[in-house]
Design a protein around this motif. Sequence first.
Motif, PDB file in Angstrom:
ATOM      1  N   THR A  62      28.831  54.514  61.936  1.00 27.58           N
ATOM      2  CA  THR A  62      29.977  55.278  61.141  1.00 27.58           C
ATOM      3  C   THR A  62      31.429  54.411  60.763  1.00 27.58           C
ATOM      4  OG1 THR A  62      29.847  57.318  62.483  1.00 27.58           O
ATOM      5  CG2 THR A  62      31.879  57.054  61.929  1.00 27.58           C
ATOM      6  N   VAL A  63      31.470  54.227  59.385  1.00 31.19           N
ATOM      7  CA  VAL A  63      32.456  53.389  59.250  1.00 31.19           C
ATOM      8  C   VAL A  63      33.556  53.994  59.296  1.00 31.19           C
ATOM      9  CG1 VAL A  63      33.541  51.885  57.217  1.00 31.19           C
ATOM     10  CG2 VAL A  63      30.845  52.079  57.881  1.00 31.19           C
ATOM     11  N   ARG A  64      34.552  52.696  59.882  1.00 34.48           N
ATOM     12  CA  ARG A  64      35.795  53.184  60.232  1.00 34.48           C
ATOM     13  C   ARG A  64      37.424  52.404  59.110  1.00 34.48           C
ATOM     14  NH1 ARG A  64      33.451  54.849  64.976  1.00 34.48           N
ATOM     15  NH2 ARG A  64      34.434  57.357  65.325  1.00 34.48           N
ATOM     16  N   VAL A  65      38.342  52.522  59.339  1.00 34.36           N
ATOM     17  CA  VAL A  65      39.146  52.321  58.221  1.00 34.36           C
ATOM     18  C   VAL A  65      39.551  50.639  59.712  1.00 34.36           C
ATOM     19  CG1 VAL A  65      41.908  51.855  58.305  1.00 34.36           C
ATOM     20  CG2 VAL A  65      40.215  54.027  57.094  1.00 34.36           C
ATOM     21  N   GLY A  66      39.683  49.484  58.878  1.00 31.59           N
ATOM     22  CA  GLY A  66      39.769  47.973  59.920  1.00 31.59           C
ATOM     23  C   GLY A  66      38.127  47.731  60.189  1.00 31.59           C
ATOM     24  N   ASP A  67      36.981  48.137  60.279  1.00 28.83           N
ATOM     25  CA  ASP A  67      35.963  47.710  60.618  1.00 28.83           C
ATOM     26  C   ASP A  67      35.765  46.388  59.319  1.00 28.83           C
ATOM     27  OD1 ASP A  67      35.052  49.584  62.297  1.00 28.83           O
ATOM     28  OD2 ASP A  67      33.876  50.367  61.167  1.00 28.83           O
ATOM     29  N   MET A  68      35.087  45.248  59.368  1.00 29.85           N
ATOM     30  CA  MET A  68      34.477  44.390  59.318  1.00 29.85           C
ATOM     31  C   MET A  68      33.252  44.574  58.484  1.00 29.85           C
ATOM     32  SD  MET A  68      35.997  42.116  57.315  1.00 29.85           S
ATOM     33  CE  MET A  68      37.387  41.327  57.687  1.00 29.85           C
ATOM     34  N   LEU A  69      32.951  43.935  57.466  1.00 32.35           N
ATOM     35  CA  LEU A  69      32.021  44.045  56.778  1.00 32.35           C
ATOM     36  C   LEU A  69      31.594  42.805  55.698  1.00 32.35           C
ATOM     37  CD1 LEU A  69      32.171  47.519  56.929  1.00 32.35           C
ATOM     38  CD2 LEU A  69      31.017  47.849  55.074  1.00 32.35           C
ATOM     39  N   ALA A  70      30.095  42.432  56.261  1.00 35.82           N
ATOM     40  CA  ALA A  70      29.736  41.205  56.116  1.00 35.82           C
ATOM     41  C   ALA A  70      28.304  42.289  54.867  1.00 35.82           C
ATOM     42  CB  ALA A  70      28.633  40.221  56.994  1.00 35.82           C
ATOM     43  N   VAL A  71      28.150  41.732  54.012  1.00 32.98           N
ATOM     44  CA  VAL A  71      27.439  42.518  52.743  1.00 32.98           C
ATOM     45  C   VAL A  71      26.955  41.662  52.185  1.00 32.98           C
ATOM     46  CG1 VAL A  71      26.899  44.597  50.848  1.00 32.98           C
ATOM     47  CG2 VAL A  71      28.731  44.382  52.875  1.00 32.98           C
ATOM     48  N   ARG A  72      25.432  41.541  51.720  1.00 33.80           N
ATOM     49  CA  ARG A  72      24.838  40.255  51.089  1.00 33.80           C
ATOM     50  C   ARG A  72      24.187  41.036  49.619  1.00 33.80           C
ATOM     51  NH1 ARG A  72      20.548  37.580  52.816  1.00 33.80           N
ATOM     52  NH2 ARG A  72      19.721  38.928  55.058  1.00 33.80           N
ATOM     53  N   GLN A  73      24.220  41.100  48.985  1.00 38.19           N
ATOM     54  CA  GLN A  73      23.768  42.185  47.431  1.00 38.19           C
ATOM     55  C   GLN A  73      22.739  40.314  46.707  1.00 38.19           C
ATOM     56  OE1 GLN A  73      27.390  43.283  45.831  1.00 38.19           O
ATOM     57  NE2 GLN A  73      26.704  45.178  46.017  1.00 38.19           N
ATOM     58  N   GLY A  74      22.071  41.310  45.822  1.00 40.59           N
ATOM     59  CA  GLY A  74      21.396  40.297  44.594  1.00 40.59           C
ATOM     60  C   GLY A  74      20.534  39.000  45.455  1.00 40.59           C
ATOM     61  N   ALA A  79      27.323  35.972  52.360  1.00 40.15           N
ATOM     62  CA  ALA A  79      27.015  37.395  52.358  1.00 40.15           C
ATOM     63  C   ALA A  79      29.425  37.605  51.740  1.00 40.15           C
ATOM     64  CB  ALA A  79      27.134  37.820  53.703  1.00 40.15           C
ATOM     65  N   ARG A  80      29.194  38.725  51.858  1.00 39.51           N
ATOM     66  CA  ARG A  80      30.555  38.760  50.984  1.00 39.51           C
ATOM     67  C   ARG A  80      30.991  39.504  52.143  1.00 39.51           C
ATOM     68  NH1 ARG A  80      30.913  42.861  46.086  1.00 39.51           N
ATOM     69  NH2 ARG A  80      33.250  42.651  45.703  1.00 39.51           N
ATOM     70  N   ARG A  81      32.547  38.936  52.658  1.00 37.99           N
ATOM     71  CA  ARG A  81      32.797  39.624  53.901  1.00 37.99           C
ATOM     72  C   ARG A  81      34.077  40.323  53.470  1.00 37.99           C
ATOM     73  NH1 ARG A  81      31.843  39.448  58.237  1.00 37.99           N
ATOM     74  NH2 ARG A  81      33.977  38.544  59.445  1.00 37.99           N
ATOM     75  N   ILE A  82      34.587  42.348  53.667  1.00 40.71           N
ATOM     76  CA  ILE A  82      35.107  42.975  53.611  1.00 40.71           C
ATOM     77  C   ILE A  82      35.566  43.442  54.577  1.00 40.71           C
ATOM     78  CG2 ILE A  82      34.425  45.008  52.636  1.00 40.71           C
ATOM     79  CD1 ILE A  82      32.471  43.531  50.951  1.00 40.71           C
ATOM     80  N   LEU A  83      36.593  43.950  54.175  1.00 34.81           N
ATOM     81  CA  LEU A  83      37.462  44.779  55.218  1.00 34.81           C
ATOM     82  C   LEU A  83      38.057  46.241  54.770  1.00 34.81           C
ATOM     83  CD1 LEU A  83      39.592  44.977  57.716  1.00 34.81           C
ATOM     84  CD2 LEU A  83      41.325  44.239  56.406  1.00 34.81           C
ATOM     85  N   VAL A  84      37.721  47.385  55.139  1.00 37.02           N
ATOM     86  CA  VAL A  84      37.606  48.653  55.239  1.00 37.02           C
ATOM     87  C   VAL A  84      38.702  48.925  55.080  1.00 37.02           C
ATOM     88  CG1 VAL A  84      36.844  51.079  55.554  1.00 37.02           C
ATOM     89  CG2 VAL A  84      35.112  48.681  56.184  1.00 37.02           C
ATOM     90  N   LYS A  85      39.704  49.172  54.108  1.00 40.80           N
ATOM     91  CA  LYS A  85      40.994  49.844  53.910  1.00 40.80           C
ATOM     92  C   LYS A  85      40.849  51.780  53.925  1.00 40.80           C
ATOM     93  CE  LYS A  85      43.550  47.136  52.652  1.00 40.80           C
ATOM     94  NZ  LYS A  85      44.624  46.757  51.230  1.00 40.80           N
ATOM     95  N   GLY A  86      39.423  52.264  53.654  1.00 37.49           N
ATOM     96  CA  GLY A  86      39.596  53.438  53.163  1.00 37.49           C
ATOM     97  C   GLY A  86      37.740  54.043  53.345  1.00 37.49           C
ATOM     98  N   VAL A  87      38.009  55.485  53.759  1.00 35.03           N
ATOM     99  CA  VAL A  87      37.057  55.965  53.711  1.00 35.03           C
ATOM    100  C   VAL A  87      36.429  56.749  52.311  1.00 35.03           C
ATOM    101  CG1 VAL A  87      36.505  54.975  56.291  1.00 35.03           C
ATOM    102  CG2 VAL A  87      37.444  57.074  55.846  1.00 35.03           C
TER     103      VAL A  87
END
Length: 157
Positions: A62-74, A79-87
């Motif tokens: 489950t992803v919630r607001v405030g979680d920090m994600l690291a996503v590698r693409q292509g 990794a892109r470091r992303i802060l979840v601001k909305g779900v």
Amino acid sequence: MKTHHATAQRAAESAKAQESAGVRLDKWLWAARFYKTRSVAGEAIEKGRVMVNEQLAKASRTVRVGDMLAVRQGDCPLARRILVKGVSDTRGPAPVAQLLYEETEESRCAIAAWTAARPYQADPAQSIEQGRPTKSDRRKLVEWQRWSVSLDDDAPQ
């Protein structure tokens, strides 16, 4: 233009309703437009290309607001470091999807630097000298492999 506004409004209402509950990681990545389909998002998660709060995650997390994600693409090793601001679990227009997250400044700068340096990096294709082997080359290789048995292969164990 009316339909775009109505779609954006419905997506925003759906996002507000789910903020307290959260949403599956694979659905969120799809809704935020990081991956084209949920199955591609699931594969990326399975391969360890997505981390949530510095931990490997499963697609059902489950992803919630405030979680920090690291996503590698292509093919980018960073990794892109992303802060979840909305779900949201619905895929809306790109402007709405961009409201669901915020990429950190360090991540943006690092990826921009990697992208700028990429044309100057070695191309793996340049290391190939002759291209694919011909049929006769393959036959010679098979013949050589058949007769080049080492002594260690015949030794009793």
